[in-house]
Design a protein around this motif. Structure first.
Motif, PDB file in Angstrom:
ATOM      1  N   ARG A 251       0.820  -1.214   0.000  1.00 18.25           N
ATOM      2  CA  ARG A 251       0.000   0.000   0.000  1.00 18.25           C
ATOM      3  C   ARG A 251       0.854   1.265   0.000  1.00 18.25           C
ATOM      4  NH1 ARG A 251      -2.992  -3.429   3.778  1.00 18.25           N
ATOM      5  NH2 ARG A 251      -4.770  -4.283   2.596  1.00 18.25           N
ATOM      6  N   GLU A 262      -5.342  -1.693  -5.412  1.00 19.57           N
ATOM      7  CA  GLU A 262      -5.730  -1.764  -4.003  1.00 19.57           C
ATOM      8  C   GLU A 262      -6.591  -3.000  -3.731  1.00 19.57           C
ATOM      9  OE1 GLU A 262      -7.629   1.866  -3.034  1.00 19.57           O
ATOM     10  OE2 GLU A 262      -5.784   3.048  -3.005  1.00 19.57           O
ATOM     11  N   SER A 263      -7.523  -3.304  -4.627  1.00 15.64           N
ATOM     12  CA  SER A 263      -8.373  -4.486  -4.454  1.00 15.64           C
ATOM     13  C   SER A 263      -7.538  -5.762  -4.509  1.00 15.64           C
ATOM     14  CB  SER A 263      -9.454  -4.518  -5.549  1.00 15.64           C
ATOM     15  OG  SER A 263     -10.362  -3.447  -5.394  1.00 15.64           O
ATOM     16  N   ASN A 266      -5.753  -6.141  -1.207  1.00 17.96           N
ATOM     17  CA  ASN A 266      -6.678  -6.625  -0.181  1.00 17.96           C
ATOM     18  C   ASN A 266      -6.904  -8.133  -0.306  1.00 17.96           C
ATOM     19  OD1 ASN A 266      -6.896  -3.958   0.574  1.00 17.96           O
ATOM     20  ND2 ASN A 266      -8.901  -3.643  -0.366  1.00 17.96           N
ATOM     21  N   ARG A 267      -7.097  -8.598  -1.533  1.00 16.79           N
ATOM     22  CA  ARG A 267      -7.312 -10.026  -1.745  1.00 16.79           C
ATOM     23  C   ARG A 267      -6.063 -10.831  -1.396  1.00 16.79           C
ATOM     24  NH1 ARG A 267     -10.331  -8.045  -6.301  1.00 16.79           N
ATOM     25  NH2 ARG A 267      -8.546  -8.349  -7.701  1.00 16.79           N
ATOM     26  N   GLU A 269      -3.789  -9.933   0.815  1.00 20.19           N
ATOM     27  CA  GLU A 269      -3.650  -9.949   2.272  1.00 20.19           C
ATOM     28  C   GLU A 269      -4.606 -10.964   2.887  1.00 20.19           C
ATOM     29  OE1 GLU A 269      -3.346  -6.907   6.067  1.00 20.19           O
ATOM     30  OE2 GLU A 269      -4.441  -6.252   4.273  1.00 20.19           O
ATOM     31  N   CYS A 270      -5.827 -11.011   2.380  1.00 20.02           N
ATOM     32  CA  CYS A 270      -6.802 -11.979   2.886  1.00 20.02           C
ATOM     33  C   CYS A 270      -6.310 -13.400   2.640  1.00 20.02           C
ATOM     34  CB  CYS A 270      -8.155 -11.753   2.214  1.00 20.02           C
ATOM     35  SG  CYS A 270      -9.458 -12.863   2.798  1.00 20.02           S
ATOM     36  N   CYS A 307      -7.899  -6.352   7.662  1.00 20.45           N
ATOM     37  CA  CYS A 307      -7.720  -6.222   6.215  1.00 20.45           C
ATOM     38  C   CYS A 307      -8.908  -5.449   5.637  1.00 20.45           C
ATOM     39  CB  CYS A 307      -7.631  -7.607   5.573  1.00 20.45           C
ATOM     40  SG  CYS A 307      -7.656  -7.610   3.761  1.00 20.45           S
ATOM     41  N   PRO A 308      -8.683  -4.443   4.765  1.00 18.39           N
ATOM     42  CA  PRO A 308      -9.799  -3.728   4.140  1.00 18.39           C
ATOM     43  C   PRO A 308     -10.687  -4.680   3.345  1.00 18.39           C
ATOM     44  CG  PRO A 308      -7.745  -2.542   3.816  1.00 18.39           C
ATOM     45  CD  PRO A 308      -7.383  -3.878   4.386  1.00 18.39           C
TER      46      PRO A 308
END
Length: 355
Positions: A251, A262-263, A266-267, A269-270, A307-308
């Motif tokens: 980020r 960014e999406s 996020n994925r 990180e998840c 996580c966002p």
């Protein structure tokens, strides 16, 4: 190689306690059909015979340079080699793997030009316990200008290739990419405390800021996951913290307000958080002690959401929300039940097939 001119390639091998594999790796590099390269071996404080083997190769071949340093991790070792390198292009090789003898020749056909791309990407084979899996280029082979990268690659580069294929569209490894030294000096891994994912932050940042990239369909590298020194065969108690730091790094240096990137972060990180759960179940037999350990690590995350949620599927959003409640015991138990049910289902299917 002409001693008066700089080599086209600097091949850098960070190594730590790889006495069983390092000779195989070095020999695969030195037997290249293309010879205009230097080989930099970074001995990261090895305690076995690795240091001796490296020195023996440097005595036999003047293309080989050895640096002995205190142990500081793979990222720091790669940076040490990068800052010493003289080649126009940098290639990082893992000490427990090996390369095809035509690798540098094939790369030189694309990169040894006045106007050449910043990165040469190629395919690899992954050696596992019971099979060898080949990963060729998942994007159409050829030269990609900046415009083509933006339209065809960046929007999906960190995404998995399929539901049953965990490898991303552009892999997060460095060993399947030869990168210009100029680009790497601007986008090397700055956080040398990372012990997993330190390759990915560098690989994706270089990919994102490259002006031109060439994707080759050739398979030129063998990744040995059966090696006893493989990262996947060791337990690391700080894996959760490391995953959070990798996402923060993405980020900071990669997203820059790009919603699609960014999406993907996020994925990713998840996915890493799910890996942490499976990792604990694999290496730690006690769900109770794993939950206590993870809860302590989670409490260090200051924001509510670990996580966002943007860009995540409904199932992933539910997972993150439960994770953010700081109740890892529930997740560990639920995941263990799912694994047990999956194993039972496979056994039932096998019996049905036999019957």
């Amino acid at each position: 190689m002409n001693e008066m001119s700089d080599p086209l390639f600097s091949v850098i091998v960070p190594t730590y306690n790889n006495e069983r594999e390092i000779r195989r790796c070095i020999e695969s590099i030195l037997c290249q059909t293309y010879r205009n390269f230097e080989l930099i071996l970074i001995d990261d404080g090895s305690q076995d015979l690795t240091s001796l083997y490296c020195d023996q190769f440097s005595e036999k071949d003047d293309r080989v340079k050895v640096v002995h340093k205190e142990n500081a991790g793979a990222a720091a070792a790669r940076n040490t080699g990068l800052f010493l390198a003289k080649g126009r292009y940098i290639y990082f090789v893992d000490a427990d793997d090996w390369v095809d003898n035509t690798l540098l020749y094939e790369a030189s056909q694309v990169l040894d030009k006045v106007s050449a791309p910043d990165i040469f990407v190629f395919g690899s084979r992954m050696l596992m316990e019971n099979q060898t899996v080949t990963y060729s280029s998942f994007v159409e082979p050829g030269l990609y200008t900046k415009s083509r990268l933006e339209h065809e690659v960046y929007s999906r580069m960190m995404c998995p290739r399929g539901k049953k294929d965990w490898m991303s569209v552009v892999s997060y490894y460095l060993w399947d990419k030869i990168i210009s030294r100029e680009l790497l000096l601007e986008h090397y891994c700055r956080d040398t405390s990372l012990f997993m994912g330190e390759e990915s932050v560098c690989a994706y940042e270089c990919m994102y800021y490259a002006k031109e990239v060439f994707f080759s369909p050739l398979i030129l590298y063998t990744y040995d996951r059966t090696s006893i020194s493989s990262m996947h065969r060791r337990y690391h108690e700080d894996l959760f913290t490391n995953c959070i730091r990798v996402a923060e790094y993405y980020r900071t240096y990669l997203s820059k307000g790009n919603e699609k990137i960014e999406s993907q972060i996020n994925r990713e990180e998840c996915r890493s958080l799910r890996y942490v759960i499976d990792y604990e179940l694999e290496f730690n037999k006690s769900v109770y002690w794993s939950s206590i350990h993870l809860k302590k690590k989670m409490e260090q995350v200051k924001t509510y959401l670990i996580c966002p949620l943007k860009g995540l599927s409904f199932a992933d959003k539910c997972f993150v929300l439960v994770f953010s409640m700081r109740q890892p015991y529930l997740i560990l138990v639920f995941r263990k039940l799912l694994i047990m049910m999956a194993r039972l289902w496979r056994k039932l299917k096998e019996r049905c097939c036999r019957g």
